[in-house]
Write a protein that holds these residues in place. Structure first.
Motif, PDB file in Angstrom:
ATOM      1  N   GLU A  78      -9.592   2.294  -8.561  1.00 46.86           N
ATOM      2  CA  GLU A  78      -9.928   1.967  -7.286  1.00 46.86           C
ATOM      3  C   GLU A  78     -10.327   0.225  -7.515  1.00 46.86           C
ATOM      4  O   GLU A  78      -9.693  -0.423  -6.416  1.00 46.86           O
ATOM      5  CB  GLU A  78     -10.813   2.489  -6.371  1.00 46.86           C
ATOM      6  N   THR A 100      -3.188   1.024  -3.720  1.00 44.17           N
ATOM      7  CA  THR A 100      -4.167   1.188  -2.642  1.00 44.17           C
ATOM      8  C   THR A 100      -4.668   0.091  -2.038  1.00 44.17           C
ATOM      9  O   THR A 100      -5.117  -0.021  -0.779  1.00 44.17           O
ATOM     10  CB  THR A 100      -5.353   1.843  -3.017  1.00 44.17           C
ATOM     11  N   ASN A 101      -4.581  -1.297  -2.883  1.00 46.58           N
ATOM     12  CA  ASN A 101      -5.266  -2.414  -2.468  1.00 46.58           C
ATOM     13  C   ASN A 101      -4.228  -3.570  -2.869  1.00 46.58           C
ATOM     14  O   ASN A 101      -4.527  -3.833  -3.714  1.00 46.58           O
ATOM     15  CB  ASN A 101      -6.771  -2.511  -2.689  1.00 46.58           C
ATOM     16  N   ARG A 115      -0.286   4.603  -7.724  1.00 50.93           N
ATOM     17  CA  ARG A 115      -0.242   4.425  -6.168  1.00 50.93           C
ATOM     18  C   ARG A 115      -0.971   3.112  -6.095  1.00 50.93           C
ATOM     19  O   ARG A 115      -2.409   3.245  -5.995  1.00 50.93           O
ATOM     20  CB  ARG A 115      -0.467   5.672  -5.691  1.00 50.93           C
ATOM     21  N   GLU A 173       4.457   3.481  -5.376  1.00 51.35           N
ATOM     22  CA  GLU A 173       4.376   3.932  -6.432  1.00 51.35           C
ATOM     23  C   GLU A 173       5.125   3.516  -7.641  1.00 51.35           C
ATOM     24  O   GLU A 173       6.118   3.155  -7.552  1.00 51.35           O
ATOM     25  CB  GLU A 173       4.452   5.400  -6.374  1.00 51.35           C
ATOM     26  N   PHE A 196      -5.552   0.360  -7.422  1.00 49.66           N
ATOM     27  CA  PHE A 196      -4.527   1.551  -7.450  1.00 49.66           C
ATOM     28  C   PHE A 196      -5.428   2.784  -7.641  1.00 49.66           C
ATOM     29  O   PHE A 196      -6.387   2.770  -7.870  1.00 49.66           O
ATOM     30  CB  PHE A 196      -3.400   1.327  -8.400  1.00 49.66           C
ATOM     31  N   THR A 197      -4.864   3.714  -7.648  1.00 51.26           N
ATOM     32  CA  THR A 197      -5.204   5.145  -7.896  1.00 51.26           C
ATOM     33  C   THR A 197      -4.108   6.050  -8.942  1.00 51.26           C
ATOM     34  O   THR A 197      -2.855   5.574  -8.805  1.00 51.26           O
ATOM     35  CB  THR A 197      -5.518   6.051  -6.655  1.00 51.26           C
ATOM     36  N   THR A 211       0.812  -1.323   0.162  1.00 53.80           N
ATOM     37  CA  THR A 211       0.125  -0.044  -0.037  1.00 53.80           C
ATOM     38  C   THR A 211       0.823   1.245  -0.294  1.00 53.80           C
ATOM     39  O   THR A 211       1.832   1.256   0.706  1.00 53.80           O
ATOM     40  CB  THR A 211      -0.917   0.025   1.272  1.00 53.80           C
ATOM     41  N   GLY A 212       0.649   2.286  -0.891  1.00 53.26           N
ATOM     42  CA  GLY A 212       1.211   3.457  -0.992  1.00 53.26           C
ATOM     43  C   GLY A 212       2.506   3.177  -1.960  1.00 53.26           C
ATOM     44  O   GLY A 212       3.085   4.513  -2.496  1.00 53.26           O
TER      45      GLY A 212
END
Length: 267
Positions: A159, A233-234, A231, A101, A163-164, A98-99
């Protein structure tokens, strides 16, 4: 175990011209490098032709492949250099958190389901005519054709894919230019901006059309190649997206998401 391969293609050879022009032919050549049966594999592939003189084919497989036939028939079998690199995918999967990039690239086939296409084909018209008050046929899958619609399709699904897309790190727009809507929402009506203020761009858009074996109904779909920064996220959903692919038309070169370290940013 999973493997990511990169194969250099010689576009001047006769077999190469067939493979480069027909995604179905390329898919057939790729399955020829897999020892197992297609039912045992989830093959993802993508053709990158940024340099038309040196296109590269990327393939993700569960078992270790052998690309000798592709190198001999469509590459440079006697030239110097590495013609087919095969790498274990596990070290990359272990970096997912998570986080985190990454720079990314994806060729996808953005689509929508509709019961009211603008110009339905005879087959689509016949299918829609079967609708009754008690039975409504499944919507028709139609490809998005504009860059704005393709970007909206992508941004409203990240999402779900785990990711975002971070905001763009470029300078603020010049005076008088209004930034685009930062967070598109799925299924909302326009307007949305064709160039969202995200670290994302479309590098290529194409329409593909071919028949199976030169006969039968024509297969037509539209693709868009996306590049930028993402990035995580999951991690679980993101890993599924890497291994299972994104969107439809996976057999024809869509859905393979590849990652690379972000370039150093000068601050």
């Amino acid at each position: 175990m999973t493997y990511l391969s990169r194969i250099r293609i010689n576009p001047l050879r006769a077999q190469s011209r067939t493979l480069l022009a027909n995604p179905r032919a390329m898919h057939g050549a790729i399955t020829g490098g897999i020892t197992g049966t297609p039912e045992d594999e989830r093959i993802l592939w993508r053709l990158d032709a940024d340099n038309p003189h040196r296109p590269h084919l990327y393939v993700l497989t569960r078992s270790k492949p052998d690309w000798t036939h592709l190198v001999e028939g469509a590459g440079w079998p006697d030239a110097d250099g590495h013609h087919a690199a095969v790498r274990d995918y596990t070290p990359l999967l272990q970096q997912i958190a998570t986080g985190r990039e990454f720079a990314f690239r994806l060729t996808a086939s953005p689509t929508q389901n509709t019961h009211a296409p603008n110009k339905p084909t005879p087959a689509q018209t016949a299918r829609l005519a079967t609708e009754t008050p008690d039975k409504r046929p499944r919507g028709l899958r139609m490809g998005h054709r504009t860059a704005a619609a393709q970007l909206h399709w992508f941004l409203t699904r990240t999402e779900k894919w785990g990711f975002t897309i971070p905001d763009s790190r470029t300078d603020q727009p010049a005076p008088g230019l209004v930034p685009s809507t930062p967070h598109p929402v799925a299924d909302k009506t326009p307007p949305w901006e064709p160039n969202p203020a995200r670290d994302l761009r479309i590098t290529e858009r194409r329409r593909h059309s071919f028949t199976k074996g030169g006969k039968g109904p024509r297969i037509t779909f539209h693709t868009a190649s996306f590049e930028g920064c993402l990035r995580v996220t999951n991690p679980a959903a993101f890993t599924n997206s890497l291994l299972g692919g994104i969107g439809p038309s996976k057999a024809y070169g869509c859905g393979l998401l590849t990652l690379a370290p972000l370039p150093e940013r000068k601050g």
